[in-house]
Design an enzyme around this catalytic site. Structure first.
Site, short mmCIF file in Angstrom:
data_model
loop_
_atom_site.label_atom_id
_atom_site.label_comp_id
_atom_site.label_asym_id
_atom_site.label_seq_id
_atom_site.Cartn_x
_atom_site.Cartn_y
_atom_site.Cartn_z
N LYS A 1 -17.75 -8.35 7.71
CA LYS A 1 -16.42 -8.68 7.18
C LYS A 1 -15.81 -9.85 7.94
O LYS A 1 -15.85 -9.88 9.17
CB LYS A 1 -15.52 -7.45 7.29
N THR B 1 -2.02 -5.05 8.22
CA THR B 1 -3.44 -4.87 7.86
C THR B 1 -4.03 -3.66 8.57
O THR B 1 -5.25 -3.52 8.64
CB THR B 1 -4.25 -6.12 8.27
N GLY C 1 -5.72 -0.46 9.35
CA GLY C 1 -6.57 0.44 8.57
C GLY C 1 -7.39 -0.22 7.49
O GLY C 1 -8.09 0.47 6.72
N THR C 2 -7.37 -1.56 7.44
CA THR C 2 -8.11 -2.25 6.38
C THR C 2 -9.59 -1.87 6.34
O THR C 2 -10.16 -1.64 5.27
CB THR C 2 -7.98 -3.79 6.58
N GLY C 3 -10.18 -1.81 7.54
CA GLY C 3 -11.61 -1.51 7.60
C GLY C 3 -11.91 -0.10 7.10
O GLY C 3 -12.89 0.13 6.38
N CYS C 4 -11.05 0.84 7.46
CA CYS C 4 -11.24 2.24 7.02
C CYS C 4 -11.16 2.31 5.51
O CYS C 4 -11.99 2.94 4.84
CB CYS C 4 -10.16 3.15 7.60
N1 PLP Z 1 -7.42 4.89 14.41
C1 PLP Z 1 -8.38 5.55 13.80
C2 PLP Z 1 -8.38 7.03 13.83
C3 PLP Z 1 -9.35 4.83 13.12
O1 PLP Z 1 -10.34 5.46 12.52
C4 PLP Z 1 -9.29 3.44 13.09
C5 PLP Z 1 -10.19 2.68 12.35
O2 PLP Z 1 -11.04 2.25 12.07
C6 PLP Z 1 -8.31 2.78 13.75
C7 PLP Z 1 -7.36 3.54 14.39
C8 PLP Z 1 -8.26 1.30 13.82
O3 PLP Z 1 -7.60 0.74 12.80
P1 PLP Z 1 -7.15 -0.75 13.05
O4 PLP Z 1 -8.36 -1.47 13.54
O5 PLP Z 1 -6.74 -1.21 11.73
O6 PLP Z 1 -6.09 -0.70 14.07
#
Ligand code: PLP
Length: 265
Positions: free
Chosen positions: A178, A210, A212-215
């Site tokens: 990504k 943004t 949680g975008t990856g999740c």
């Molecule tokens: N918290 C949890 C429980 C997650 O699973 C993730 C994600 O992948 C994150 C935080 C991180 O999200 P971000 O990279 O968008 O802060």
């Protein structure tokens, strides 16, 4: 009885702010009409500004959640997010090897939150590579994760393709690198799979919301796979969904707020 929806097992951590982790995954599955089950790996105390603390579950509890859900309800796809520790990586890999044969697995390599908190311990990386990557139908690293897992250098499409091929050589069936962390005017996500290479190119949105975008992207792809969509099609639809969810983000919190996971579709 009404027709049965497709089933998704989510193996991930809880994000109290509701923007990432299994909260985001469950909301995404709901929007795609997919039934979500969860194996909770840990609980993060988190807001839009940072991850304050993380409490992991005992590996046995993670393994048992996977086991009972797959044995009773079954799943049409599995999405893996935050794992936390080497013991949990081992427990998840062990359970999936036994029980998830033939089920597509989308592996989002959650290593560090965007706010800088480690969500997978250093000593878990080796097991992650040797035990989990070979089970993945698709791995979905961002650029820092591709650097950590596949030694990716540079940020252009060619570098992404090389990194994806390394992850495939390490055992994943396919990889989506990504481009969100690059600085180009477009975000280019590069998918390498058995059918070749696909590039998803979207305008870079100037926003801080943004989280949680990856999740969300990984779960949206997994939702497509529950319905038997091909990997490129599931990825394209998921990518469009994420773009719209970022464009219409509600702007919650003082930090990096969540996407719109209510009416994005
Ligand atoms: N918290 C949890 C429980 C997650 O699973 C993730 C994600 O992948 C994150 C935080 C991180 O999200 P971000 O990279 O968008 O802060």
């Amino acid at each position: 009885m009404s027709p049965k929806p497709p089933r998704l097992l989510i193996i991930a951590g809880s994000d109290s702010s509701g923007g990432a982790g299994l909260q985001a995954d469950i909301k995404t599955a709901g929007l795609f009409g997919v039934y979500a089950m969860t194996a909770v790996t840990g609980v993060t105390v988190q807001d839009t500004q940072r991850v304050h603390s993380v409490e992991l579950q005992p590996p046995k509890i993670v393994r048992d959640q996977i086991r009972v859900c797959l044995n009773d309800i079954g799943a049409d796809a599995i999405k893996i997010g935050m794992l936390g520790s080497a013991d949990i990586v081992d427990a998840v890999a062990g359970a999936l090897k036994k029980l998830a044969r033939g089920i597509p697995i989308v592996l989002d390599p959650v290593l560090i939150s965007s706010s800088g908190k480690r969500l997978l311990s250093h000593d878990a990386i080796a097991a992650f590579k040797s035990e989990l990557l070979p089970l993945a139908s698709l791995a979905t690293p961002n650029l820092p994760e591709a650097r950590a897992l596949a030694g990716m250098r540079g940020t252009d499409r060619r570098a992404a393709e090389t990194a994806a091929r390394k992850l495939i050589a390490m055992g994943a069936d396919a990889a989506l690198i990504k481009g969100g962390h690059a600085t180009s005017a477009t975000v280019d996500d590069v998918l390498v799979w058995e059918g070749g290479v696909e590039i998803y190119c979207f305008p870079r949105l100037r926003t801080k919301h943004t989280h949680g975008t990856g999740c969300v992207l990984a779960t949206a792809i997994a939702c497509g796979l529950t319905r038997g969509l091909s990997l490129p099609l599931a990825t394209g639809r998921a990518r469009e969904f994420v773009q719209h969810a970022i464009e219409t983000a509600p702007g919650f919190g003082r930090g990096h707020g969540p996407l719109n996971l209510l009416f994005a579709r």
